[in-house]
Design an enzyme around this catalytic site. Structure first.
Site, short mmCIF file in Angstrom:
data_model
loop_
_atom_site.label_atom_id
_atom_site.label_comp_id
_atom_site.label_asym_id
_atom_site.label_seq_id
_atom_site.Cartn_x
_atom_site.Cartn_y
_atom_site.Cartn_z
N GLU A 3 9.83 -1.13 -7.36
CA GLU A 3 10.72 -1.32 -6.20
C GLU A 3 10.96 -2.81 -5.95
O GLU A 3 10.04 -3.61 -5.95
CB GLU A 3 10.09 -0.68 -4.95
N ASP A 44 13.88 2.60 8.70
CA ASP A 44 12.82 2.18 9.61
C ASP A 44 13.44 1.82 10.94
O ASP A 44 14.36 1.03 11.00
CB ASP A 44 12.14 0.95 9.00
N HIS A 78 5.19 4.75 -8.89
CA HIS A 78 6.24 3.88 -8.35
C HIS A 78 5.51 2.67 -7.77
O HIS A 78 4.71 2.80 -6.84
CB HIS A 78 7.00 4.64 -7.25
P1 FAD Z 1 13.07 11.48 7.78
O1 FAD Z 1 12.86 12.32 6.58
O2 FAD Z 1 14.33 11.68 8.53
O3 FAD Z 1 11.82 11.67 8.74
C1 FAD Z 1 11.63 10.80 9.86
C2 FAD Z 1 10.80 11.49 10.93
O4 FAD Z 1 11.58 12.52 11.54
C3 FAD Z 1 9.55 12.21 10.41
O5 FAD Z 1 8.56 12.10 11.38
C4 FAD Z 1 9.99 13.66 10.27
O6 FAD Z 1 8.91 14.57 10.38
C5 FAD Z 1 10.94 13.78 11.46
N1 FAD Z 1 12.02 14.76 11.28
C6 FAD Z 1 12.76 15.00 10.17
N2 FAD Z 1 13.67 15.96 10.42
C7 FAD Z 1 13.52 16.33 11.72
C8 FAD Z 1 14.16 17.27 12.58
N3 FAD Z 1 15.16 18.04 12.14
N4 FAD Z 1 13.72 17.39 13.86
C9 FAD Z 1 12.70 16.63 14.34
N5 FAD Z 1 12.05 15.72 13.56
C10 FAD Z 1 12.45 15.57 12.28
N6 FAD Z 1 13.07 1.99 5.22
C11 FAD Z 1 14.16 1.19 5.22
O7 FAD Z 1 14.63 0.81 6.30
N7 FAD Z 1 14.74 0.80 4.04
C12 FAD Z 1 14.29 1.22 2.82
O8 FAD Z 1 14.84 0.85 1.79
C13 FAD Z 1 13.15 2.08 2.80
N8 FAD Z 1 12.63 2.56 1.63
C14 FAD Z 1 11.59 3.44 1.66
C15 FAD Z 1 11.11 3.98 0.46
C16 FAD Z 1 10.03 4.86 0.45
C17 FAD Z 1 9.55 5.44 -0.86
C18 FAD Z 1 9.41 5.23 1.68
C19 FAD Z 1 8.23 6.16 1.69
C20 FAD Z 1 9.88 4.71 2.87
C21 FAD Z 1 10.98 3.83 2.88
N9 FAD Z 1 11.48 3.29 4.07
C22 FAD Z 1 12.56 2.45 4.05
C23 FAD Z 1 10.87 3.62 5.35
C24 FAD Z 1 11.54 4.81 6.03
O9 FAD Z 1 12.89 4.55 6.30
C25 FAD Z 1 10.78 5.07 7.32
O10 FAD Z 1 9.49 5.53 7.04
C26 FAD Z 1 11.47 5.99 8.33
O11 FAD Z 1 10.70 5.93 9.53
C27 FAD Z 1 11.56 7.44 7.90
O12 FAD Z 1 12.46 7.62 6.90
P2 FAD Z 1 12.61 9.04 6.17
O13 FAD Z 1 13.76 8.92 5.28
O14 FAD Z 1 11.31 9.48 5.63
O15 FAD Z 1 13.01 9.94 7.46
#
Ligand code: FAD
Length: 292
Positions: free
Chosen positions: A17, A109, A266
């Site tokens: 990454e 985030d 990764h």
């Molecule tokens: P989601 O899958 O949407 O989940 C977020 C939260 O919402 C979780 O607690 C989930 O349980 C909850 N949730 C999901 N669906 C629902 C629903 N329907 N109702 C109620 N609650 C729900 N961040 C960045 O800003 N830029 C990046 O490039 C980046 N890269 C990343 C790469 C990896 C491999 C990882 C693990 C994280 C990365 N992040 C990045 C961080 C990530 O954006 C954050 O952790 C963010 O808080 C959650 O993103 P997510 O896509 O997992 O969200």
């Protein structure tokens, strides 16, 4: 090549990454690292994307350059929480024009942007995933959290939503970093029990300093096992000793994960190559002989 095809091909998948650099000096360091890491023939590299919605084209541009100049397969991260559907469509058309075929669909985030934006068209990554799948242009992956996403009220609820993300079309998952493999293996049991069948690539980060460990573990709410904490405390201030310890710790983690059936690794590189090279050298030869 779509990442999913590599994962299905039956061999272990290795990836790195990167994040878009902010200064020319940082850009030079990143390209130096990318050139060095290319020699290890990674299956893909990924490029992070700011959750603020500002300057999404930095990710697009870096993804395009890594693909066109270095011939690397790229997974572009795409965050949705601060974007409209029209903006997402525009970013995707640019990624497509660059030949990018893989997207990691993320909510983004929200802590570094002061919480959820008040007016938004996306709340969760699953919604973005569904939109990306509809285009038919990308293989879509998603993020997951072996120690539970920090905002989720319970592990069960987090896994339930993860299942929705997979149902929306996430073909593989990449984990948040973790330092205790027990979390990964327990997580696989939980996801399997919930009927989630996609590959889960473990995300590893070699820690190279005490402050760095504190920053990352607090920001991401991940645990630090005693063995790691004591080692980092022991070698703090000794650059070479710290590097050696850190590479040994991550290599042992990687080795156990691969032997335990992880589909690959990764590595969070922080745009540096040295530790990632050492770790892969330690495990890759052995890994090529392991079944997926
Ligand atoms: P989601 O899958 O949407 O989940 C977020 C939260 O919402 C979780 O607690 C989930 O349980 C909850 N949730 C999901 N669906 C629902 C629903 N329907 N109702 C109620 N609650 C729900 N961040 C960045 O800003 N830029 C990046 O490039 C980046 N890269 C990343 C790469 C990896 C491999 C990882 C693990 C994280 C990365 N992040 C990045 C961080 C990530 O954006 C954050 O952790 C963010 O808080 C959650 O993103 P997510 O896509 O997992 O969200």
């Amino acid at each position: 090549m779509r990442v999913t095809e590599r994962l299905k091909a039956g061999c272990k998948v290795f990836s790195f990454e990167f994040y878009p650099p902010k200064t020319e000096q940082d850009a030079a360091k990143l390209f130096e690292a990318a050139r060095e890491l290319k020699k290890l023939a990674p299956d893909f590299v990924s490029v992070t994307n700011s959750s603020s919605g500002a300057m999404p084209y930095r990710t697009v541009a870096l993804s395009g350059v890594l693909k066109a100049e270095l011939g690397l397969e790229v997974v572009a991260h795409l965050t949705c929480v601060a974007h409209t559907r029209a903006e997402i469509k525009e970013i995707c058309s640019r990624l497509k024009a660059m030949g990018i075929k893989n997207i990691l669909a993320l909510r983004g985030d929200i802590h570094n942007i002061g919480g959820l934006p008040p007016r938004r068209e996306y709340s969760y990554a699953a919604q973005l995933t569904a939109d990306l799948v509809k285009t038919g242009d990308f293989a879509v992956g998603g993020a997951c959290y072996p120690e539970k996403h920090p905002e989720a009220p319970s592990f069960e609820e987090d896994i339930r939503h993860l299942k929705e993300k997979v149902a929306a079309g996430a073909e593989y998952l990449i984990t948040q970093l973790f330092f205790d493999n027990a979390f990964y293996f327990r997580f696989l049991e939980k996801t399997a029990a919930a009927g989630i069948k996609v590959p889960v690539l473990p995300g590893l980060m070699p820690i190279t300093g005490y402050k760095q460990m504190q920053n990352f573990t607090q920001m991401m709410k991940v645990s630090v096992p005693d063995g790691l904490r004591l080692g980092i405390e022991r070698w703090d201030g000794d650059k070479d000793g710290m590097f050696k310890f850190s590479v040994e710790y991550a290599s042992a983690q990687a080795d156990e994960l691969l032997k335990g059936g992880a589909p690959g690794l990764h590595l969070y590189t922080l745009n540096r190559s040295r530790a990632a090279i050492e770790i892969l050298k330690n495990v890759k030869g052995e890994a090529s002989r392991l079944p997926n």
